[in-house]
Enzyme design. Structure first.
Site, mmCIF file in Angstrom:
data_model
loop_
_atom_site.group_PDB
_atom_site.id
_atom_site.type_symbol
_atom_site.label_atom_id
_atom_site.label_comp_id
_atom_site.label_asym_id
_atom_site.label_seq_id
_atom_site.Cartn_x
_atom_site.Cartn_y
_atom_site.Cartn_z
ATOM 1 N N LYS A 28 0.830 -1.215 0.000
ATOM 2 C CA LYS A 28 0.000 0.000 0.000
ATOM 3 C C LYS A 28 0.855 1.252 0.000
ATOM 4 O O LYS A 28 0.428 2.297 -0.498
ATOM 5 C CB LYS A 28 -0.971 -0.018 1.179
ATOM 6 C CG LYS A 28 -1.957 -1.165 1.057
ATOM 7 C CD LYS A 28 -3.368 -0.806 1.364
ATOM 8 C CE LYS A 28 -4.262 -1.855 0.738
ATOM 9 N NZ LYS A 28 -5.629 -1.805 1.187
ATOM 10 N N LYS A 53 -3.760 -10.421 -6.871
ATOM 11 C CA LYS A 53 -5.096 -10.687 -6.308
ATOM 12 C C LYS A 53 -6.120 -9.679 -6.836
ATOM 13 O O LYS A 53 -5.784 -8.517 -7.097
ATOM 14 C CB LYS A 53 -5.061 -10.673 -4.768
ATOM 15 C CG LYS A 53 -4.936 -9.312 -4.132
ATOM 16 C CD LYS A 53 -5.514 -9.284 -2.699
ATOM 17 C CE LYS A 53 -5.664 -7.839 -2.249
ATOM 18 N NZ LYS A 53 -6.565 -7.584 -1.173
ATOM 19 N N LYS A 86 -10.724 -4.661 -4.658
ATOM 20 C CA LYS A 86 -11.883 -3.793 -4.878
ATOM 21 C C LYS A 86 -11.504 -2.328 -5.093
ATOM 22 O O LYS A 86 -12.345 -1.518 -5.458
ATOM 23 C CB LYS A 86 -12.894 -3.930 -3.730
ATOM 24 C CG LYS A 86 -12.464 -3.379 -2.377
ATOM 25 C CD LYS A 86 -13.574 -3.713 -1.400
ATOM 26 C CE LYS A 86 -13.428 -3.326 0.048
ATOM 27 N NZ LYS A 86 -12.168 -3.024 0.615
HETATM 28 N N1 AQP Z 1 -8.849 -11.460 -4.145
HETATM 29 C C1 AQP Z 1 -9.385 -11.911 -3.028
HETATM 30 N N2 AQP Z 1 -9.703 -13.211 -2.904
HETATM 31 C C2 AQP Z 1 -10.244 -13.691 -1.753
HETATM 32 N N3 AQP Z 1 -10.509 -12.909 -0.688
HETATM 33 C C3 AQP Z 1 -10.202 -11.605 -0.757
HETATM 34 N N4 AQP Z 1 -10.322 -10.573 0.097
HETATM 35 C C4 AQP Z 1 -9.867 -9.454 -0.485
HETATM 36 N N5 AQP Z 1 -9.440 -9.710 -1.717
HETATM 37 C C5 AQP Z 1 -9.634 -11.035 -1.936
HETATM 38 C C6 AQP Z 1 -10.890 -10.684 1.430
HETATM 39 O O1 AQP Z 1 -11.983 -9.792 1.507
HETATM 40 C C7 AQP Z 1 -12.038 -9.229 2.818
HETATM 41 C C8 AQP Z 1 -12.070 -7.723 2.727
HETATM 42 O O2 AQP Z 1 -10.817 -7.220 2.376
HETATM 43 P P1 AQP Z 1 -10.427 -5.693 2.313
HETATM 44 O O3 AQP Z 1 -11.407 -4.838 3.011
HETATM 45 O O4 AQP Z 1 -8.991 -5.554 2.680
HETATM 46 O O5 AQP Z 1 -10.609 -5.478 0.796
HETATM 47 P P2 AQP Z 1 -9.645 -5.678 -0.430
HETATM 48 O O6 AQP Z 1 -10.458 -6.088 -1.603
HETATM 49 O O7 AQP Z 1 -8.465 -6.507 -0.053
HETATM 50 O O8 AQP Z 1 -9.250 -4.193 -0.614
HETATM 51 P P3 AQP Z 1 -8.035 -3.548 -1.334
HETATM 52 O O9 AQP Z 1 -8.241 -3.493 -2.786
HETATM 53 O O10 AQP Z 1 -6.754 -4.117 -0.844
HETATM 54 O O11 AQP Z 1 -8.210 -2.123 -0.912
HETATM 55 P P4 AQP Z 1 -8.580 -1.605 0.436
HETATM 56 O O12 AQP Z 1 -7.718 -2.399 1.393
HETATM 57 O O13 AQP Z 1 -8.216 -0.153 0.321
HETATM 58 O O14 AQP Z 1 -10.028 -1.830 0.614
HETATM 59 C C9 AQP Z 1 -10.824 -9.763 3.560
HETATM 60 O O15 AQP Z 1 -11.202 -10.886 4.332
HETATM 61 C C10 AQP Z 1 -9.906 -10.182 2.473
HETATM 62 O O16 AQP Z 1 -9.023 -11.210 2.870
#
Ligand code: AQP
Length: 333
Positions: A114, A198, A201
């Site tokens: 990040k 991965k 979102k």
């Molecule tokens: N690709 C993935 N496959 C399976 N599980 C996933 N998770 C996230 N990405 C995958 C799980 O979803 C939950 C929420 O995670 P988060 O709020 O950290 O969201 P994110 O999608 O991982 O978000 P980003 O893109 O890293 O951005 P931010 O952090 O800014 O929202 C968790 O249980 C995660 O493991």
């Protein structure tokens, strides 16, 4: 009567909730609501590590909340809270900060990733994120934390902190167990355009993920354009990250084993496979999207539900925090 074990998990109200979040996390929350005493958080304080537009942020919070419920989280069975409505999260985070080593936080790969993405705002909150996450979990004497594979390192730190604190002040915290699905079972859904990273979102390339609220035509396009591999067989293999990812996705939403899908698609082409995966995703998301519209339309009800859940959550949280303060020698409030 035996008490149910406690389950806690949460998601940040950032970006667009996508199919990877559902498969890696939410799916494994929904089906445990009877067996566990569940607390699901909208971890809004975590989202402050990146600058947010206040109006958009508030709307995203309601959106995530409505999606939680549309996906099957039941406010009558589980506590669905906003992290910021339970101030004990930040209070405990401060105490845990004083038990966490800089070296431990320096090793966190999410911080490194990040920091690269936000070079103009590498703030202390981003660095300290895993400690607030540990507080979220330990505050409720959590037994089980179902998350995706990307959270493994944070969960290990949470356990280390609980054990470290308990060694000094016995039996303060329950040491939580992670529940992380295997990669082939959806623990790490990969990007559609780049199946070596991965699915995320907050990806700036929206073609890389299927959002839970994407309209059907958008889903069809995104999945049909997903990057595939050389060759033509539809099977799970390390050298076929694109096809393996789509097989994982289809298996997770259809509850069919990968081996059955491999058999079903034997001799069929990538084009037909992707078309059918796309249609299955559309069909799977349709009822969630329909429920979402109704739930999201009533903000007053959502706010009331959050308020009631926070009152109940605070009772549990205060009990743990009092135990912590007491162990450390603070004057009782
Ligand atoms: N690709 C993935 N496959 C399976 N599980 C996933 N998770 C996230 N990405 C995958 C799980 O979803 C939950 C929420 O995670 P988060 O709020 O950290 O969201 P994110 O999608 O991982 O978000 P980003 O893109 O890293 O951005 P931010 O952090 O800014 O929202 C968790 O249980 C995660 O493991």
């Amino acid at each position: 009567m035996a008490q149910k074990p406690v389950l806690f998990s949460g998601i940040q109200p950032t970006g667009n909730l996508m199919i990877g979040n559902y498969i890696g996390a939410i799916k494994n929350w929904v089906n445990r609501q009877d067996e566990y005493h569940c607390i699901f958080a909208l971890v809004d304080l975590h989202a402050m590590t990146v600058r947010q537009n206040p109006e958009e942020f508030r709307s995203r919070c309601y959106e995530l909340l409505a999606l939680y419920i549309a996906c099957g989280l039941d406010p009558n069975k589980s506590l669905i809270i906003a992290q910021s409505h339970v101030p004990e999260h930040t209070e405990l985070a401060w105490i845990l900060n004083c038990f966490t080593f800089m070296g431990e936080l320096n090793r966190m790969t999410q911080f490194k990733d990040k920091s690269k993405k936000n070079t103009d705002n590498i703030n202390a909150g981003l660095f300290d994120y895993p400690v607030l996450m540990a507080a979220d979990i330990l505050l409720y004497q959590t037994n089980l934390v179902p998350v995706g594979g990307d959270q493994k390192q944070h969960l290990e730190l949470t356990r280390d902190l609980a054990i470290r604190f308990n060694n000094l002040y016995p039996e303060t915290f329950t040491v939580p167990e992670p529940y992380i699905p295997e990669k082939a079972a959806g623990g790490r859904i990969m990007g559609l355009q780049d199946p070596t990273v991965k699915m995320s979102k907050t990806d700036t390339n929206e073609q890389n993920y299927v959002a839970l609220l994407d309209p059907p035509d958008v889903i069809l396009k995104k999945v049909k354009r997903a990057v595939t591999d050389s060759g033509s067989d539809i099977r799970m293999s390390e050298d076929k990250p694109g096809i393996s990812n789509l097989l994982t996705l289809l298996s997770s939403i259809s509850d069919q084993p990968i081996s059955a899908l491999e058999q079903q698609y034997q001799g069929k082409g990538y084009g037909q496979f992707k078309q059918e995966v796309a249609e299955a995703v559309v069909e799977f998301l349709n009822p969630i999207q329909t429920r979402y519209q109704d739930i999201r339309a009533d903000e007053a009800k959502l706010q009331q539900q959050l308020h009631e859940a926070a009152l109940k959550a605070r009772k549990i949280a205060q009990k743990t925090l009092n135990q912590v303060y007491n162990a450390l020698g603070f004057i009782p409030r």
